[in-house]
Design an enzyme around this catalytic site. Structure first.
Site, PDB file in Angstrom:
ATOM      1  N   LYS A  77       0.842  -1.213   0.000  1.00 63.80           N
ATOM      2  CA  LYS A  77       0.000   0.000   0.000  1.00 63.80           C
ATOM      3  C   LYS A  77       0.869   1.253   0.000  1.00 63.80           C
ATOM      4  CE  LYS A  77      -3.685   2.019   2.931  1.00 63.80           C
ATOM      5  NZ  LYS A  77      -4.520   1.778   4.130  1.00 63.80           N
ATOM      6  N   SER A 152      -9.488   1.791   3.547  1.00 64.48           N
ATOM      7  CA  SER A 152      -8.711   2.605   2.651  1.00 64.48           C
ATOM      8  C   SER A 152      -7.747   1.808   1.767  1.00 64.48           C
ATOM      9  CB  SER A 152      -7.907   3.625   3.460  1.00 64.48           C
ATOM     10  OG  SER A 152      -7.002   2.954   4.316  1.00 64.48           O
ATOM     11  N   SER A 176      -9.429  -0.810   7.601  1.00 66.88           N
ATOM     12  CA  SER A 176      -8.969  -0.672   6.215  1.00 66.88           C
ATOM     13  C   SER A 176      -8.352  -1.903   5.574  1.00 66.88           C
ATOM     14  CB  SER A 176      -7.970   0.471   6.112  1.00 66.88           C
ATOM     15  OG  SER A 176      -8.658   1.665   6.103  1.00 66.88           O
TER      16      SER A 176
END
Ligand code: GLN
Length: 484
Positions: A77, A152, A176
């Protein structure tokens, strides 16, 4: 044709010469190319990944030891630092920033011979539940491209869902990893607070943040965890407890005690089908000889407000470092004083949701409101920890939905931040209390979308969490829980 089922099988195939790391990387690069419209990746390291793969292929030999993640193709990420590679937290304020060191978790992956294929899209500074708040644009859910992948860590979830890598790293401050895993139909593991070093993870809310893992199956998640977990001299909040061998000990056929909070299954926001499937699986667990009991939980309506007060407060402090002085975006608008200079940089560099949270956090920490909001939310957090300790005296796990609905349609909640926040109702509990949680892809909704079951365990009980997860996954294979 390269085919992937699990890390174990892949490494067996490598050892027997049935495939190579180069084949694997070529396969994923072409998949990434075909899936560009999903927007899961913000950077792909094609040449570098191929070069590493070739080196690993050369190095392998009958009597040679290989790393635990030898040849495993991983994506990370865009909030996790990887030395000499870009990291921006999907924010304009960090555009073109290059990491000057690697996160401990990334270094551990590299030390065990993993191949990092690219950086995944996410919500700006990990703030969001849909991946719509990214400077790189939205990510599409591969199961239905008119829907969000969750957030997210939406890009990292889609990277695994769409077969663009073997496993990926995300971060989970309030859900997330678990919520996008639920929306995309894959495994998403948030270890307990302090299990994995946060060194090199761009901070959102430091007392909540944890690096988490997306995987195709529970064993892969365990393998990733045993590599990246453990003490780190760069993060004093990481536990010194030795790391267990999660991946090799999953088949223990134990009988467990599961608790669920009755209010969570009766909540008006919960989709009926999701509630029903969870009730059904509870029955199945009982039939298998496990204990499943409903407890009452009086705090359900307080957990989302407490979460958003505490995390925005921490974010307002953490994000104060982005001022355009030492690094990051610098506005070309002329300023006459220092405050004006900060204002231009931050106004132009940050996106709308991040600015909203900085303002909320600054407000709840301000002198006149500190006790009314921040102190009160801390008290709620303490109550939740006490409640959790109580529950784990008598039970091994807490069962919950991961999300009250399946993946939203793109734009569905974009203009209603409160509705978006409230959808975090089932995930923030584990972050407020610091316990590990996992979302398991067990179900399919009649509208065709996947959804998961969330399981949470006592702090540092990741091993039994993964063992129970494996049993649940097998249970669903034997007696199909999924509607076809
Ligand atoms: N949806 C939650 C939020 O926006 C969770 C974010 C996260 O876990 N990083 O805060």
């Amino acid at each position: 044709m390269f085919e992937y089922t699990s890390i174990k099988q892949y490494q067996l195939d490598l050892a027997q010469g049935k495939t190579s790391c180069t084949d694997a990387v070529r396969h994923y690069l072409s998949r990434i190319d075909q899936s560009k419209h999903l927007n899961a990746f913000v950077h792909v390291f094609a040449d570098e990944a191929l070069k590493t793969a070739k080196e690993l292929d050369k190095k392998r030999g009958p009597a040679k030891a290989t790393g635990q993640l030898h040849g495993v193709v991983i994506a990370i990420k865009d909030v996790i630092c990887y030395k000499d590679h870009p990291v921006s937290a999907a924010s304009g304020i960090l555009k073109n920033f290059v990491s000057i060191f690697s996160a401990t978790a990334v270094q551990k992956l590299l030390d065990e011979e993993a191949i990092i294929i690219g950086i995944c899209n996410c919500d700006e500074f990990a703030m969001g539940s849909t991946n719509e708040n990214s400077v790189y644009g939205k990510v599409l859910n591969a199961a239905d491209e008119s829907r969000v992948p969750g957030g997210s860590s939406g890009g990292s979830a889609v990277a695994v869902q769409a077969g663009l890598c073997m496993s990926s790293l995300g971060s989970d401050t309030g859900g997330s990893v678990r919520q996008p895993a639920d929306f995309c139909g894959i495994v998403g593991l948030k270890p307990g607070y302090g299990r994995i070093s946060r060194y090199g993870l761009i901070a959102y809310a430091s007392s909540f943040d944890q690096i988490g893992i997306f995987a195709n199956n529970v064993e892969d998640a365990g393998r990733m965890l045993e590599v990246i977990a453990g003490p780190d001299e760069y993060d004093s909040t990481v536990s010194q407890r030795p790391v267990e061998r999660y991946s090799g000990s999953l088949t223990a056929n134990k009988k467990f005690r599961f608790a669920y909070f009755k209010e969570t299954l009766e909540h008006p926001s919960l989709d009926h089908e999701i509630g029903n499937e969870i009730k059904k699986i509870s029955e199945q667990l009982k039939n298998q000889g496990h204990e499943v009991s409903g407890l009452s939980f009086e705090y359900l309506d307080y957990i989302v407000p407490a979460y958003y007060i505490l995390t925005t407060a921490e974010a307002s402090s953490n994000l104060s470092r982005y001022d355009g002085v030492r690094y990051g975006y610098r506005s070309s608008t002329p300023s006459t004083d220092l405050t004006g200079f900060y204002k231009h940089n931050r106004t132009e560099g940050f996106g709308k949701e991040v600015k909203r949270r900085i303002m909320l956090g600054t407000f709840v920490l301000s002198t006149g409101y500190y006790d009314a909001y921040f102190t009160k939310a801390q008290k709620v957090r303490r109550k939740l920890v006490e409640k959790t300790d109580q529950v784990f005296k008598d039970f091994d796990f807490i069962l919950m939905p991961t999300s009250p609905s399946v993946a939203f349609k793109i734009g569905e909640k974009a203009d209603d931040p409160i509705a978006m926040y409230l959808a975090d109702i089932y995930t923030v509990f584990a972050n407020l209390t610091g316990i590990p949680g996992i979302s398991l892809p067990l179900f399919k909704h009649s509208n065709g979308m996947p959804f998961g079951l969330q399981l949470m365990a006592k702090q540092f009980n990741e091993l039994s969490l993964l063992q129970a997860s494996e049993q649940l996954m097998q249970l669903s294979e034997r007696t199909p829980l999924k509607k076809k």
